[in-house]
Scaffold this active site. Structure first.
Site, PDB file in Angstrom:
ATOM      1  N   GLU A 133       2.467  16.061  30.477  1.00  0.00           N
ATOM      2  CA  GLU A 133       3.718  15.487  30.973  1.00  0.00           C
ATOM      3  C   GLU A 133       4.277  14.391  30.066  1.00  0.00           C
ATOM      4  OE1 GLU A 133       5.428  13.158  34.945  1.00  0.00           O
ATOM      5  OE2 GLU A 133       3.304  13.107  34.420  1.00  0.00           O
TER       6      GLU A 133
ATOM      7  N   ALA B 186       0.851  29.158  21.574  1.00  0.00           N
ATOM      8  CA  ALA B 186      -0.010  28.197  20.871  1.00  0.00           C
ATOM      9  C   ALA B 186      -0.847  27.350  21.823  1.00  0.00           C
ATOM     10  CB  ALA B 186       0.842  27.291  19.978  1.00  0.00           C
TER      11      ALA B 186
ATOM     12  N   LYS C  72      -9.080  23.722  22.554  1.00  0.00           N
ATOM     13  CA  LYS C  72      -9.542  23.982  21.184  1.00  0.00           C
ATOM     14  C   LYS C  72     -10.767  23.182  20.766  1.00  0.00           C
ATOM     15  CE  LYS C  72      -6.898  20.513  18.635  1.00  0.00           C
ATOM     16  NZ  LYS C  72      -6.079  20.270  17.440  1.00  0.00           N
TER      17      LYS C  72
ATOM     18  N   SER D  81      -4.521  32.297  16.862  1.00  0.00           N
ATOM     19  CA  SER D  81      -5.958  32.282  17.067  1.00  0.00           C
ATOM     20  C   SER D  81      -6.613  31.282  16.126  1.00  0.00           C
ATOM     21  CB  SER D  81      -6.534  33.687  16.881  1.00  0.00           C
ATOM     22  OG  SER D  81      -7.904  33.732  17.209  1.00  0.00           O
TER      23      SER D  81
ATOM     24  N   LYS E 239     -12.650  30.168  14.388  1.00  0.00           N
ATOM     25  CA  LYS E 239     -13.853  30.162  15.228  1.00  0.00           C
ATOM     26  C   LYS E 239     -14.004  31.439  16.042  1.00  0.00           C
ATOM     27  CE  LYS E 239     -14.294  25.167  15.307  1.00  0.00           C
ATOM     28  NZ  LYS E 239     -13.281  24.966  14.249  1.00  0.00           N
TER      29      LYS E 239
ATOM     30  N   LYS F 110     -11.495  32.539  22.112  1.00  0.00           N
ATOM     31  CA  LYS F 110     -10.388  32.884  21.215  1.00  0.00           C
ATOM     32  C   LYS F 110     -10.512  34.330  20.730  1.00  0.00           C
ATOM     33  CE  LYS F 110      -7.672  29.995  19.777  1.00  0.00           C
ATOM     34  NZ  LYS F 110      -6.328  29.599  20.283  1.00  0.00           N
TER      35      LYS F 110
ATOM     36  N   ASN G 123      -8.603  25.253   9.290  1.00  0.00           N
ATOM     37  CA  ASN G 123      -8.270  23.859   9.555  1.00  0.00           C
ATOM     38  C   ASN G 123      -6.857  23.497   9.123  1.00  0.00           C
ATOM     39  OD1 ASN G 123     -10.905  22.705  10.496  1.00  0.00           O
ATOM     40  ND2 ASN G 123     -11.567  23.551   8.545  1.00  0.00           N
TER      41      ASN G 123
ATOM     42  N   THR H  74     -21.424  15.544   8.072  1.00  0.00           N
ATOM     43  CA  THR H  74     -22.534  16.313   8.642  1.00  0.00           C
ATOM     44  C   THR H  74     -23.441  16.844   7.541  1.00  0.00           C
ATOM     45  OG1 THR H  74     -21.106  18.261   8.703  1.00  0.00           O
ATOM     46  CG2 THR H  74     -21.275  16.959  10.722  1.00  0.00           C
TER      47      THR H  74
ATOM     48  N   ARG I 257     -23.731  19.253  13.379  1.00  0.00           N
ATOM     49  CA  ARG I 257     -23.685  19.242  14.837  1.00  0.00           C
ATOM     50  C   ARG I 257     -24.217  20.572  15.362  1.00  0.00           C
ATOM     51  NH1 ARG I 257     -18.696  16.595  13.499  1.00  0.00           N
ATOM     52  NH2 ARG I 257     -17.682  18.622  13.367  1.00  0.00           N
TER      53      ARG I 257
END
Length: 343
Positions: A43, A85, A89, A128, A131, A143, A171, A196, A266
């Protein structure tokens, strides 16, 4: 070509408050559509965007959720093209809330399909994600199911019915929740910048390039395909190094004082990004700027001829991932950042 397909058409955008949704709206509003219906369930952001576009009489904003099938039927009345879209995600959020991921990314997709068919929409394009390829998590799996539902919907459509197709990309530089805003914040605070793994690779593109790909898909898609954009690949450590060298001095910090801290991958995180796997390669064609993955079950599709302009090859020989591509060097990466004002 795309401008002609949008000109004087009525367009619906879902997820307009997101990074891709906002850029879709910006570009489409310049193509002289007859009307743009922009929907989102955020909103506050919707209110701010409506104020920003107050001078655009053809743009209308509505609070709506793709989980609400009846609302979608109402907003799709008279629409020619839908750009879908809206999605959940964030990987860890979807992993902790799988029911919500299903409600939005799978059942929401089916609602989009039903509303489009029910309103005789000409074409629907689904955005899409990388991933969806060999998914290791709930978000990616949802997805992938969205892509499958779009392909299946196209197979079931009547003659001259709604055309469904998907786009898949990696990305988007600077999007919310991505590495760039995180690294920037960490540099502003004097470090450390957390990585990472220093050898991890990813595809990159700007939001302008991502939306151009989505718009090109309007003229490319025959029905049921997944369009994959060709993207430059980088090493994540190079991204961190370039950002430290460029941004630290702007905050009166010596770049040498910024520590890069390796925290380990991760859970469920891939070391490289995949945009097309080995199975999909067998039914893919290569264009100048894209790969197009043809539906697996051609016998049940009305479309039998999948031919495209700028065709390079009807046969693709290897999977498309960031591990088997030549990586940009730091100079090239810095140029992309500078040209797109990402610093």
């Amino acid at each position: 070509m795309t401008n002609n397909l949008i000109n004087n058409k009525r367009v619906l955008l879902t997820g307009v408050c997101g990074t891709i949704g906002q850029e879709l709206l910006r570009q489409i509003s310049l193509m002289e559509p007859a009307q743009i219906i922009a929907i989102d369930n955020n909103e506050t952001e919707l209110y701010l965007m409506a104020d920003q576009y107050s001078g655009y009489s053809q743009v209308e904003f509505f609070l709506a959720d793709i989980r609400d099938r009846d609302s979608l039927f109402q907003h799709m009345h008279g629409i020619n093209i839908v750009f879908h879209a809206a999605a959940l995600k964030h990987v860890i959020i979807c992993e902790r809330s799988p029911r919500d991921a299903i409600q939005t990314n799978i059942l929401g997709i089916q609602n989009i399909i039903d509303a489009a068919i029910g309103n005789n929409v000409n074409q629907v394009i689904f955005t899409s994600s990388d991933k969806a390829v060999n998914p290791t998590n709930v978000m990616g799996t949802s997805k992938l199911m969205g892509e499958r539902l779009f392909t299946a919907a196209n197979a079931l459509r009547p003659a001259n019915g709604t055309i469904f197709g998907s786009t898949r990309f990696g990305n988007v530089l600077g999007s919310r929740g991505s590495a760039i805003p995180l690294f920037k914040k960490q540099i502003m605070q004097g470090g450390p910048v957390t990585l990472t793994d220093p050898n991890m690779t990813r595809f990159i593109m700007t939001k302008t390039e991502a939306v151009k790909m989505i718009m090109d898909s309007v003229s490319l898609i025959k029905g049921g395909e997944v369009v994959v954009t060709k993207m430059p690949a980088i090493r994540i450590k190079d991204l961190a190094d370039v950002m430290i060298q460029e941004l630290a001095p702007r905050y009166n910090i010596d770049p040498d004082d910024i520590e890069i801290k390796i925290i380990g991958p991760r859970q469920g995180e891939k070391f490289y990004e995949e945009l097309m796997n080995e199975e999909e390669v067998r039914r893919a064609v290569e264009l100048k700027n894209y790969f197009v993955i043809i539906p697996a079950f051609l016998s049940i599709h009305e479309t039998k001829r999948y031919e495209y302009p700028d065709s390079v090859s009807s046969k693709v020989t290897k999977a498309y991932n960031s591990a088997n591509q030549e990586l940009l060097d730091r100079k090239e990466l810095r140029k992309i950042f500078t040209e797109n004002d990402l610093f």
